[in-house]
Design a protein around this motif. Sequence first.
Motif, PDB file in Angstrom:
ATOM      1  N   GLY A   1      22.142  61.648   7.608  1.00 24.48           N
ATOM      2  CA  GLY A   1      21.894  63.035   7.241  1.00 24.48           C
ATOM      3  C   GLY A   1      21.701  63.953   8.436  1.00 24.48           C
ATOM      4  N   GLN A   2      21.442  63.389   9.621  1.00 23.33           N
ATOM      5  CA  GLN A   2      21.273  64.230  10.797  1.00 23.33           C
ATOM      6  C   GLN A   2      22.617  64.827  11.210  1.00 23.33           C
ATOM      7  OE1 GLN A   2      19.235  61.295  13.396  1.00 23.33           O
ATOM      8  NE2 GLN A   2      17.769  62.945  13.759  1.00 23.33           N
ATOM      9  N   ARG A   3      22.591  66.082  11.656  1.00 19.79           N
ATOM     10  CA  ARG A   3      23.797  66.708  12.198  1.00 19.79           C
ATOM     11  C   ARG A   3      23.974  66.207  13.623  1.00 19.79           C
ATOM     12  NH1 ARG A   3      27.855  68.606   9.528  1.00 19.79           N
ATOM     13  NH2 ARG A   3      28.260  70.263  10.998  1.00 19.79           N
ATOM     14  N   VAL A   4      25.190  65.827  13.946  1.00 19.72           N
ATOM     15  CA  VAL A   4      25.493  65.307  15.274  1.00 19.72           C
ATOM     16  C   VAL A   4      26.707  66.034  15.850  1.00 19.72           C
ATOM     17  CG1 VAL A   4      24.511  63.017  14.873  1.00 19.72           C
ATOM     18  CG2 VAL A   4      26.905  63.436  14.315  1.00 19.72           C
ATOM     19  N   ARG A   5      26.811  65.955  17.163  1.00 16.87           N
ATOM     20  CA  ARG A   5      28.004  66.421  17.866  1.00 16.87           C
ATOM     21  C   ARG A   5      28.738  65.178  18.321  1.00 16.87           C
ATOM     22  NH1 ARG A   5      29.733  67.411  23.018  1.00 16.87           N
ATOM     23  NH2 ARG A   5      27.743  66.859  23.946  1.00 16.87           N
ATOM     24  N   ILE A   6      30.038  65.158  18.103  1.00 16.04           N
ATOM     25  CA  ILE A   6      30.826  64.009  18.524  1.00 16.04           C
ATOM     26  C   ILE A   6      31.982  64.478  19.403  1.00 16.04           C
ATOM     27  CG2 ILE A   6      30.255  62.600  16.516  1.00 16.04           C
ATOM     28  CD1 ILE A   6      33.027  63.310  15.377  1.00 16.04           C
ATOM     29  N   GLU A   7      32.414  63.592  20.262  1.00 14.44           N
ATOM     30  CA  GLU A   7      33.638  63.800  21.022  1.00 14.44           C
ATOM     31  C   GLU A   7      34.567  62.659  20.651  1.00 14.44           C
ATOM     32  OE1 GLU A   7      32.860  64.277  25.195  1.00 14.44           O
ATOM     33  OE2 GLU A   7      31.509  65.956  24.842  1.00 14.44           O
ATOM     34  N   THR A   8      35.839  62.972  20.536  1.00 10.93           N
ATOM     35  CA  THR A   8      36.815  61.973  20.103  1.00 10.93           C
ATOM     36  C   THR A   8      38.011  61.945  21.050  1.00 10.93           C
ATOM     37  OG1 THR A   8      38.015  63.523  18.695  1.00 10.93           O
ATOM     38  CG2 THR A   8      36.202  62.293  17.677  1.00 10.93           C
TER      39      THR A   8
END
Length: 69
Positions: free
Chosen positions: A43-50
Amino acid sequence: MQATAFTYDPDTRSGSVLLDDGTPVEFGPDAFDAGGLRLLRPGQRVRIETEPGAAGAGPQITLVTLQTF
């Protein structure tokens, strides 16, 4: 890119996120460790790099960190 934490296993330091369109994408311990996190709750908002995955596969997550505003 932003996503929402969906699953996380503290023993393997891997899990999955849901992109904003609802697509689940898995991440491994390298992506988790790159973000410097200790714990992740669903449920936590995260930042991702792909980066592009192998031929025919979706994106590969290279970094997971908390989204800050």
